[in-house]
Design an enzyme around this catalytic site. Structure first.
Site, PDB file in Angstrom:
ATOM      1  NE  ARG A 132     -27.645 -20.325  99.162  1.00 45.25           N
ATOM      2  CZ  ARG A 132     -27.037 -19.536  98.285  1.00 45.25           C
ATOM      3  NH1 ARG A 132     -27.485 -19.429  97.042  1.00 45.25           N
ATOM      4  NH2 ARG A 132     -25.969 -18.864  98.637  1.00 45.25           N
ATOM      5  NE  ARG A 181     -24.832 -22.062 106.107  1.00 40.49           N
ATOM      6  CZ  ARG A 181     -23.980 -21.524 105.248  1.00 40.49           C
ATOM      7  NH1 ARG A 181     -22.687 -21.646 105.427  1.00 40.49           N
ATOM      8  NH2 ARG A 181     -24.437 -20.870 104.215  1.00 40.49           N
ATOM      9  CE  LYS A 210     -22.106 -16.207 105.081  1.00 38.48           C
ATOM     10  NZ  LYS A 210     -23.281 -15.885 104.244  1.00 38.48           N
ATOM     11  NE  ARG A 251     -22.311 -20.406  95.700  1.00 38.18           N
ATOM     12  CZ  ARG A 251     -22.252 -20.013  96.972  1.00 38.18           C
ATOM     13  NH1 ARG A 251     -21.253 -19.264  97.379  1.00 38.18           N
ATOM     14  NH2 ARG A 251     -23.196 -20.350  97.826  1.00 38.18           N
ATOM     15  NE  ARG A 304     -22.496 -15.817  94.924  1.00 37.28           N
ATOM     16  CZ  ARG A 304     -22.666 -16.314  96.161  1.00 37.28           C
ATOM     17  NH1 ARG A 304     -21.965 -15.834  97.154  1.00 37.28           N
ATOM     18  NH2 ARG A 304     -23.543 -17.252  96.371  1.00 37.28           N
TER      19      ARG A 304
END
Ligand code: AP5
Ligand code: MG
Length: 247
Positions: free
Chosen positions: A197, A114, A39, A186, A153
């Site tokens: 998640r 969300r 996203k 992160r 990431r």
């Protein structure tokens, strides 16, 4: 009637320049999809294409955490556990943001709404401003792909630009191409938190797929394709919006 949204900015090297009709008016979009679907990656590109703000609730919350505000301290507990921050905190933040000048001709919401409650609040906030969503862009990827992506990431510690150690590496390891800042991982990109998640997404966010489908706003994209291809598909789909409006 608002002024038409013209294409702005210089073409980026990865961009396939098949422009939207220049007369396309307000482009109010949301990006849906599981964590790691891409996203943020697509939002960066689209926001550069069309000059509209990329509004990411995750980035806004991380900025509050970094500043050490009360909201940030409250949010961090939820984020580190992979849980959602309560609706009332998020909804107020977004309602204010949509009134900013730069969002007047369009916006790209990433990671919001969300929950069903957030979706209803967004709909109400927009109708109070006499505006409406034009599409909900859903990026679909499998859970295993999500884990692979998030484990690799890396993000710029200053400007938040996103890289992947294998799929989109920086020119120099650990350093942002754009401003030379240090790249970091992160806090919520640990495998255990990623799985949590994903479960939260399935339970609380995925019902929004039906919600937007019923409203005729949903557009699906295969997020397992290369990032450039996904970007091209989204642009091609957006280009049909104006045509549909004219039918
Ligand atoms: P948020 O920051 O929104 O995280 P998320 O939804 O979990 O999504 P991510 O940012 O992890 O993934 P992404 O889809 O943006 O993927 P990206 O482009 O980076 O939210 C974090 C937390 O904040 C939440 O858990 C919650 O606690 C809280 N929060 C936020 N909004 C909230 C709300 N509305 N309500 C309540 N709480 C909220 O890509 C991932 C990786 O893959 C990158 O390394 C990238 O380089 C790579 N990649 C991207 N595309 C491709 C591709 N096509 N092929 C290969 N690699 C790719
Ligand atoms: Mg993101």
């Amino acid at each position: 009637m608002r002024a038409p949204l013209a294409l702005r900015g210089k073409p980026a090297p990865w961009r396939n320049p098949s422009p939207l009709p220049p007369e396309l008016s307000e482009l109010n979009l949301i990006l849906l999809g599981p964590p790691g679907a891409g996203k943020g990656t697509q939002a960066d590109r689209l926001s550069e294409d069309f000059g509209m703000p990329h509004v990411s609730t995750g980035d806004m919350l991380r900025a509050q955490v970094a500043e050490g505000t009360e909201l940030g301290r409250e949010a961090k507990g939820y984020m580190d556990e992979g849980d959602l921050v309560p609706d009332e905190v998020i909804v107020g933040m977004i309602a204010d943001r949509l009134k900013d000048d730069d969002a007047r001709d369009g916006f790209l919401l990433d990671g919001f709404p969300r929950t069903r409650g957030q979706a209803d609040s967004l709909s109400q906030a927009l109708s109070e401003l006499d505006r409406r969503l034009v599409a909900a862009l859903l990026i679909e990827v499998s859970d295993d792909e999500v884990v692979r992506r998030l484990a690799g990431r890396r993000v710029c510690s200053k400007n938040g630009h996103t890289y992947h150690v294998e799929f989109d590496p920086p020119k120099h390891e650990g350093v942002c191409d754009q401003d030379g800042s240090r790249l970091i991982q992160r806090d919520d990109d640990r495998e255990e938190t990623i799985r949590k998640r994903l479960a939260v997404y399935d339970r609380q966010t995925s019902p929004l797929i039906d919600y937007y489908e019923t409203k005729g706003l949903l557009r699906r994209f295969d997020g397992t394709r290369a990032a450039d291809e996904v970007h091209d598909h989204i642009r091609a789909s957006l280009a049909t919006l104006r045509l549909e409006e004219q039918l």
